[in-house]
Design a protein around this motif. Structure first.
Motif, PDB file in Angstrom:
ATOM      1  N   ILE A 284      -4.079 -10.895   3.566  1.00 57.59           N
ATOM      2  CA  ILE A 284      -4.100 -11.256   2.140  1.00 57.59           C
ATOM      3  C   ILE A 284      -3.692 -12.713   1.948  1.00 57.59           C
ATOM      4  CG2 ILE A 284      -2.944 -10.863  -0.073  1.00 57.59           C
ATOM      5  CD1 ILE A 284      -2.783  -7.893   0.670  1.00 57.59           C
ATOM      6  N   ILE A 285      -2.612 -13.132   2.649  1.00 57.24           N
ATOM      7  CA  ILE A 285      -2.131 -14.493   2.466  1.00 57.24           C
ATOM      8  C   ILE A 285      -3.104 -15.499   3.070  1.00 57.24           C
ATOM      9  CG2 ILE A 285      -0.294 -16.100   3.186  1.00 57.24           C
ATOM     10  CD1 ILE A 285       1.694 -13.896   2.480  1.00 57.24           C
ATOM     11  N   ALA A 286      -3.700 -15.135   4.181  1.00 57.63           N
ATOM     12  CA  ALA A 286      -4.695 -16.025   4.792  1.00 57.63           C
ATOM     13  C   ALA A 286      -5.862 -16.262   3.843  1.00 57.63           C
ATOM     14  CB  ALA A 286      -5.173 -15.424   6.115  1.00 57.63           C
ATOM     15  N   ALA A 287      -6.276 -15.201   3.171  1.00 57.58           N
ATOM     16  CA  ALA A 287      -7.430 -15.353   2.269  1.00 57.58           C
ATOM     17  C   ALA A 287      -7.000 -15.920   0.915  1.00 57.58           C
ATOM     18  CB  ALA A 287      -8.103 -13.998   2.081  1.00 57.58           C
ATOM     19  N   GLY A 288      -5.691 -15.979   0.671  1.00 54.22           N
ATOM     20  CA  GLY A 288      -5.204 -16.522  -0.594  1.00 54.22           C
ATOM     21  C   GLY A 288      -4.570 -15.428  -1.451  1.00 54.22           C
ATOM     22  N   LEU A 289      -3.252 -15.462  -1.574  1.00 58.54           N
ATOM     23  CA  LEU A 289      -2.556 -14.448  -2.375  1.00 58.54           C
ATOM     24  C   LEU A 289      -2.972 -14.517  -3.837  1.00 58.54           C
ATOM     25  CD1 LEU A 289      -0.392 -12.217  -2.554  1.00 58.54           C
ATOM     26  CD2 LEU A 289       1.301 -14.007  -2.961  1.00 58.54           C
ATOM     27  N   HIS A 290      -3.074 -15.735  -4.343  1.00 59.24           N
ATOM     28  CA  HIS A 290      -3.445 -15.883  -5.748  1.00 59.24           C
ATOM     29  C   HIS A 290      -4.810 -15.254  -6.027  1.00 59.24           C
ATOM     30  CE1 HIS A 290      -4.163 -17.460  -9.704  1.00 59.24           C
ATOM     31  NE2 HIS A 290      -5.278 -18.035  -9.267  1.00 59.24           N
ATOM     32  N   GLU A 291      -5.773 -15.559  -5.162  1.00 60.92           N
ATOM     33  CA  GLU A 291      -7.113 -14.996  -5.347  1.00 60.92           C
ATOM     34  C   GLU A 291      -7.064 -13.466  -5.286  1.00 60.92           C
ATOM     35  OE1 GLU A 291      -6.384 -17.580  -3.493  1.00 60.92           O
ATOM     36  OE2 GLU A 291      -7.498 -19.136  -4.588  1.00 60.92           O
ATOM     37  N   TYR A 292      -6.234 -12.990  -4.360  1.00 62.04           N
ATOM     38  CA  TYR A 292      -6.130 -11.546  -4.196  1.00 62.04           C
ATOM     39  C   TYR A 292      -5.568 -10.890  -5.459  1.00 62.04           C
ATOM     40  CZ  TYR A 292      -5.113  -7.033  -2.126  1.00 62.04           C
ATOM     41  OH  TYR A 292      -5.076  -5.690  -1.865  1.00 62.04           O
ATOM     42  N   LEU A 293      -4.504 -11.494  -5.997  1.00 65.87           N
ATOM     43  CA  LEU A 293      -3.866 -10.928  -7.182  1.00 65.87           C
ATOM     44  C   LEU A 293      -4.774 -11.027  -8.413  1.00 65.87           C
ATOM     45  CD1 LEU A 293      -0.234 -12.241  -6.617  1.00 65.87           C
ATOM     46  CD2 LEU A 293      -1.051  -9.896  -6.327  1.00 65.87           C
ATOM     47  N   ASP A 294      -5.472 -12.133  -8.473  1.00 68.81           N
ATOM     48  CA  ASP A 294      -6.418 -12.339  -9.567  1.00 68.81           C
ATOM     49  C   ASP A 294      -7.478 -11.236  -9.577  1.00 68.81           C
ATOM     50  OD1 ASP A 294      -6.249 -14.221 -11.525  1.00 68.81           O
ATOM     51  OD2 ASP A 294      -8.063 -15.286 -10.835  1.00 68.81           O
ATOM     52  N   ALA A 295      -8.027 -11.002  -8.389  1.00 66.00           N
ATOM     53  CA  ALA A 295      -9.066  -9.973  -8.262  1.00 66.00           C
ATOM     54  C   ALA A 295      -8.475  -8.597  -8.593  1.00 66.00           C
ATOM     55  CB  ALA A 295      -9.639  -9.986  -6.850  1.00 66.00           C
ATOM     56  N   PHE A 296      -7.224  -8.388  -8.178  1.00 64.12           N
ATOM     57  CA  PHE A 296      -6.571  -7.110  -8.453  1.00 64.12           C
ATOM     58  C   PHE A 296      -6.486  -6.860  -9.960  1.00 64.12           C
ATOM     59  CE2 PHE A 296      -2.719  -4.705  -9.477  1.00 64.12           C
ATOM     60  CZ  PHE A 296      -2.915  -3.554  -8.721  1.00 64.12           C
ATOM     61  N   GLU A 297      -6.063  -7.902 -10.692  1.00 65.87           N
ATOM     62  CA  GLU A 297      -5.944  -7.745 -12.144  1.00 65.87           C
ATOM     63  C   GLU A 297      -7.300  -7.472 -12.792  1.00 65.87           C
ATOM     64  OE1 GLU A 297      -3.579 -11.042 -13.680  1.00 65.87           O
ATOM     65  OE2 GLU A 297      -2.203 -10.616 -12.032  1.00 65.87           O
ATOM     66  N   ALA A 298      -8.334  -8.159 -12.288  1.00 67.14           N
ATOM     67  CA  ALA A 298      -9.678  -7.930 -12.838  1.00 67.14           C
ATOM     68  C   ALA A 298     -10.104  -6.483 -12.594  1.00 67.14           C
ATOM     69  CB  ALA A 298     -10.679  -8.898 -12.204  1.00 67.14           C
ATOM     70  N   LYS A 299      -9.788  -5.976 -11.397  1.00 72.88           N
ATOM     71  CA  LYS A 299     -10.178  -4.594 -11.090  1.00 72.88           C
ATOM     72  C   LYS A 299      -9.378  -3.584 -11.923  1.00 72.88           C
ATOM     73  CE  LYS A 299     -11.624  -5.700  -6.417  1.00 72.88           C
ATOM     74  NZ  LYS A 299     -11.098  -5.828  -5.028  1.00 72.88           N
ATOM     75  N   LEU A 300      -8.133  -3.936 -12.193  1.00 83.91           N
ATOM     76  CA  LEU A 300      -7.315  -3.075 -13.047  1.00 83.91           C
ATOM     77  C   LEU A 300      -7.908  -3.023 -14.467  1.00 83.91           C
ATOM     78  CD1 LEU A 300      -4.865  -1.556 -12.049  1.00 83.91           C
ATOM     79  CD2 LEU A 300      -3.407  -3.373 -12.931  1.00 83.91           C
ATOM     80  N   ASN A 301      -8.361  -4.183 -14.927  1.00 81.01           N
ATOM     81  CA  ASN A 301      -9.026  -4.215 -16.232  1.00 81.01           C
ATOM     82  C   ASN A 301     -10.283  -3.359 -16.226  1.00 81.01           C
ATOM     83  OD1 ASN A 301      -7.129  -5.839 -17.336  1.00 81.01           O
ATOM     84  ND2 ASN A 301      -8.358  -7.708 -17.318  1.00 81.01           N
ATOM     85  N   ALA A 302     -11.025  -3.437 -15.135  1.00 79.59           N
ATOM     86  CA  ALA A 302     -12.254  -2.638 -15.038  1.00 79.59           C
ATOM     87  C   ALA A 302     -11.921  -1.149 -15.050  1.00 79.59           C
ATOM     88  CB  ALA A 302     -13.025  -3.006 -13.771  1.00 79.59           C
ATOM     89  N   LEU A 303     -10.784  -0.800 -14.453  1.00 81.99           N
ATOM     90  CA  LEU A 303     -10.349   0.597 -14.505  1.00 81.99           C
ATOM     91  C   LEU A 303     -10.074   1.001 -15.962  1.00 81.99           C
ATOM     92  CD1 LEU A 303      -9.193   3.288 -13.415  1.00 81.99           C
ATOM     93  CD2 LEU A 303      -7.000   2.113 -13.155  1.00 81.99           C
ATOM     94  N   GLY A 304      -9.426   0.104 -16.696  1.00 78.10           N
ATOM     95  CA  GLY A 304      -9.158   0.368 -18.112  1.00 78.10           C
ATOM     96  C   GLY A 304     -10.457   0.604 -18.879  1.00 78.10           C
ATOM     97  N   ASP A 305     -11.449  -0.217 -18.594  1.00 72.91           N
ATOM     98  CA  ASP A 305     -12.759  -0.036 -19.246  1.00 72.91           C
ATOM     99  C   ASP A 305     -13.326   1.342 -18.940  1.00 72.91           C
ATOM    100  OD1 ASP A 305     -12.481  -2.588 -20.060  1.00 72.91           O
ATOM    101  OD2 ASP A 305     -13.926  -3.451 -18.643  1.00 72.91           O
TER     102      ASP A 305
END
Lengths: 331, 487
Positions: A284-305
């Protein structure tokens, strides 16, 4: 169960959890300031970023400072995510489902709201009062959670409430980690100094994770902190733990077996949870923690939808467009 | 606490005779109260009030954005209705409800009563409550007014009169049930000794009524309670009744018309609804048929209703008989449909569209109460004896301009009941609203809501204007012989 009530239960869970998290962020920050030379802007700006309201804040208050940030996050009725607004909406939701929730839940939430409302109408409180207030909000939120678990049957209503509570918690843990990790990381000169420990401890405390982290990993190491908050299986505020629990509630609604899904919401949550189950922090850190967390939040929003279309507005004559669903997520 | 200095003044007191002797029916209660230690009763009253607040037995105060709720003030001394008196009320209400139901059915079909001139055609045609959309409707079993809350008052002479019929969405029954719960705990001994008739089976009977009128084939019928939502002043009652009935409480947005039936949106998909106990007024129930700006209703509901595929209680269109101008003719309806004399009289009513009556009203504005036909709750009213010359002149010109909009009645000296005022008792004016269910038969709840004007001297019992409530004890039989006589 009526779709409207499922929606109300889910959001009641989210609002109360949201108020608790905001109180925790502020409480930790008030404490941190006493121990660090950082001040003003540097200390308070991350808070409005964490709650996702930086734009609204800057438009109305300008430069972040202690008093304005506290007013904005705690008592501002025009900030939909303030503690006051969250409690007000949670209580209004509860009022529309008195016949669904237990009387104990209603009474507890009602007095919780009245406590917050009382503070909101007493501006200019001193430091001691604010710290007590933050502690009270956290404790009353725990109390509400406990009263709910102990008095509401763990059927459909409870599951929707529980999903809301856990989704909000996962979201807030992701946000606090995202915002703080990068503020803390570049300070190479501080590594090994007391500051380092204090600041990383503050991050853990923002997720009530300090003691549990030390039990498990002992020394403070940035990578381990990230691992603990994202991937720990047992810590109740880690993103992974929240999703494991949320998934159990979601499955209980349809009775679908693990590894299968009965609707879009189950599919999305199942994917997101599996993703965390098989991830490792190094990757996760190699690929970028920020990017990972960002994507996580987007997916959480998609779950809400997906929850919205599957449960909260089912088979309506006019199918909801994606915009409507996205708007709902900002509630 | 005692009644030593209690004055009935010149009013009819429900518990005391003139001269201060308790009425026979009330004697055991008065004895019991006298024997209670000082302060006990006020403590009980306070405990009851705080319990109401805790349980959320409240009404919403409009215009308060913090969502403040208040309790409906409550006085712990019950009103007593002796059995023979009650029997007359019961028979009178059954008679009246039957006649009113026949009238509404007639008005929306053949209008025989109009062609026979027992009620003037133009009074019906000009009524705000007459809905063209309802002509030809055939509600199940031809029952229109499933739930009524008739307001009765008692004048100085001790006679009961019907003041209003309330045939649309009468509220208040939840207070009757909750008041009774409190009183059973506060005065259990008196309650038992006096053989008070129970009211607790009301929700059960209401459910039976609603199921009885369900569309054919709905077995078991799905019953829901439709509320305008938590901002409505009677929301507590809507939620309370839904809980008591075991019915789902829904808002308009929970319902939709799909494939010619009414469905509610649930987490498991759409579920058919058969009977709607609606607490939303006609005007707001379907924006396609009535007010297009309503967001409280269900678009298309009227069409489903017309086809008999859903039941609404009360039926649409019943507001015609809530017109105070139509009320004036209820005695005629009773004679016309039932060939009987009214058992319970109307308050004598002058209708301003009849020339002779209007002249009488205009000549006596300082003595009469003038009411707008389309208003309730103490609004749009002139109380002659308490009015200024200017107000009387204003009403005179309004009556001249729109005579159809006004009626007038003599000012009644409403009967009184003692209430607790700090450490003693004082008399306050009351009315009585029994609830009537029309299903397999007509059932009159023994008791009802006694509303009391808590302000000294006030005749206005409405909760919005300082009114409160009391429990109403209808006795099963006269007090048993052998009981100690009070003197």
């Amino acid at each position: 169960m009526l779709s409207r009530l499922a929606d109300s239960l889910y959001w009641t869970g989210r609002y109360v959890e949201r108020a608790e998290n905001v109180a925790r962020f502020i409480g930790v920050n008030l404490n941190l300031i006493l121990d660090t030379p950082l001040n003003g802007h540097q200390q308070w700006q991350p808070l409005v970023v964490t709650t996702g309201d930086a734009q609204d804040f800057e438009r109305r208050y300008g430069e972040p400072a202690r008093d304005s940030v506290i007013q904005f996050l705690m008592f501002d009725a025009d900030n939909p995510n303030s503690i006051y607004s969250s409690l007000q909406k949670a209580r209004e939701n509860a009022r529309t489902m008195r016949e669904v929730i237990s009387s104990e839940m209603w009474e507890q939430l009602n007095s919780f709201y009245l406590m917050v409302q009382g503070m909101a109408h007493k501006p200019g409180a001193g430091l001691e009062t604010l710290e007590t207030f933050c502690r009270n909000v956290k404790m009353l939120s725990h109390l509400f959670s406990g009263v709910t678990d102990a008095t509401l049957s763990h059927g459909e209503a409870w599951h929707f409430f529980n999903i809301g509570r856990l989704v909000e918690r996962a979201d807030k843990t992701a946000r606090i980690l995202d915002v703080k990790y990068f503020i803390l990381l570049p300070k190479v000169e501080d590594v090994g100094t007391p500051y380092d420990d204090i600041l990383w401890t503050a991050l853990l405390k923002s997720a009530s994770a300090s003691e549990m982290y030390r039990k498990k990993h002992g020394r403070l190491q940035p990578v381990k902190v990230a691992e603990f908050l994202v991937l720990d299986r047992e810590f109740p505020r880690s993103m992974r733990h929240c999703l494991i629990q949320a998934e159990q509630s979601l499955r209980a609604l349809t009775g679908s077996a693990p590894g299968t899904y009965a609707n879009l919401a189950e599919q999305r949550l199942g994917r997101l949870k599996s993703d965390l189950e098989y991830a490792d922090i190094g990757g996760i850190i190699a690929a970028g923690l920020h990017e990972y967390l960002d994507a996580f939040e987007a997916k959480l929003n998609a779950l809400g939808d997906a929850l919205f279309t599957v449960y909260f507005l089912p088979q309506a004559p006019a199918a909801p467009g994606p915009d409507l669903a996205m708007e709902r997520m900002d509630q | 606490m005692n009644f030593e200095n209690y004055q009935t003044d010149s009013y009819y007191d429900e518990l005391f005779e003139i001269g201060g002797r308790p009425r026979t029916s009330a004697a055991p209660l008065i004895d019991r109260i006298k024997s209670m230690p000082a302060g006990d009763l006020t403590r009980q009253q306070k405990a009851a009030e705080s319990e109401f607040l805790q349980m959320g037995i409240t009404f919403t105060v409009y215009g308060n954005k913090d969502g403040t709720e208040k309790i409906f003030p409550f006085d712990i001394i019950p009103r007593i209705v002796p059995n023979p008196e009650w029997k007359v009320i019961e028979r009178g209400l059954i008679q009246r409800i039957q006649a009113l139901n026949l009238f509404i059915d007639d008005v929306y079909h053949d209008q025989l009563i109009l062609s026979d001139r027992a009620v003037p055609k133009e009074v019906v045609a000009s009524s705000f409550g007459f809905h063209e959309q309802c002509v030809g409707l055939n509600p199940g079993k031809r029952i229109w007014i499933h739930i009524t809350g008739t307001d009765l008052v008692r004048d100085k002479d001790g006679r009961y009169y019907v003041l209003e019929d309330n045939l649309r969405c009468p509220s208040g029954v939840s207070y009757v049930l909750e008041n009774r719960n409190v009183l059973k705990r506060t005065l259990p001994q008196a309650f038992q000794d006096m053989r008070v008739k129970p009211v607790d089976d009301y929700p059960h009977r209401l459910l039976d009524t609603l199921r009885y009128v369900a569309p054919v084939g709905a077995d078991p019928p799905k019953v829901v309670v439709l509320t305008p939502g938590p901002y409505n002043s009677a929301y507590f009652e809507h939620a309370f009744l839904a809980r008591q009935l075991g019915a789902q409480l829904v808002e308009g947005r929970d319902l939709a018309v799909v494939d010619g039936t009414v469905k509610m949106r649930t987490t498991k998909g759409l579920e058919r609804v058969d009977v709607i106990y609606r607490r939303v007024d006609d005007d707001f129930i379907d924006p396609n048929a009535f007010r297009p700006d309503s967001t409280l209703g269900v678009p298309g509901l009227m069409e489903v209703y017309r086809k008999g595929r859903v039941t609404l209680a009360n039926a649409l269109g019943t507001g015609i008989a809530d017109d105070k101008g139509i009320y004036a003719y209820v005695p005629h309806m009773i004679k016309y449909y039932l060939q009987q004399d009214p058992i319970l009289p109307n308050v004598p009513t002058y209708v301003c569209w009849e020339d002779a009556q209007r002249r009488h009203v205009l000549d006596n504005l300082d003595k009469l109460v003038v009411k707008a036909v389309n208003q309730a709750g103490g609004y749009g009213m002139l109380v002659g004896p308490h009015s200024s010359k200017a107000e009387q002149e204003r009403f005179a010109s309004m009556i001249e301009a729109n005579p159809r909009d006004y009626i007038a009645q003599p000012t009644l000296a409403l009967s009184r009941v003692p209430v607790i005022v700090e450490d003693h008792f004082e008399g306050r004016h009351v009315d009585l609203r029994p609830y009537i269910l029309y299903g397999r038969e007509v059932y009159v709840m023994p008791g009802g809501l006694t509303r009391v004007a808590l302000k000294k001297g006030s005749l206005v019992v409405n909760s919005s204007q300082g009114g409160g409530s009391k429990d109403t004890w209808v006795l099963d039989e006269p007090p048993m012989p052998g009981k100690k006589e009070t003197n």
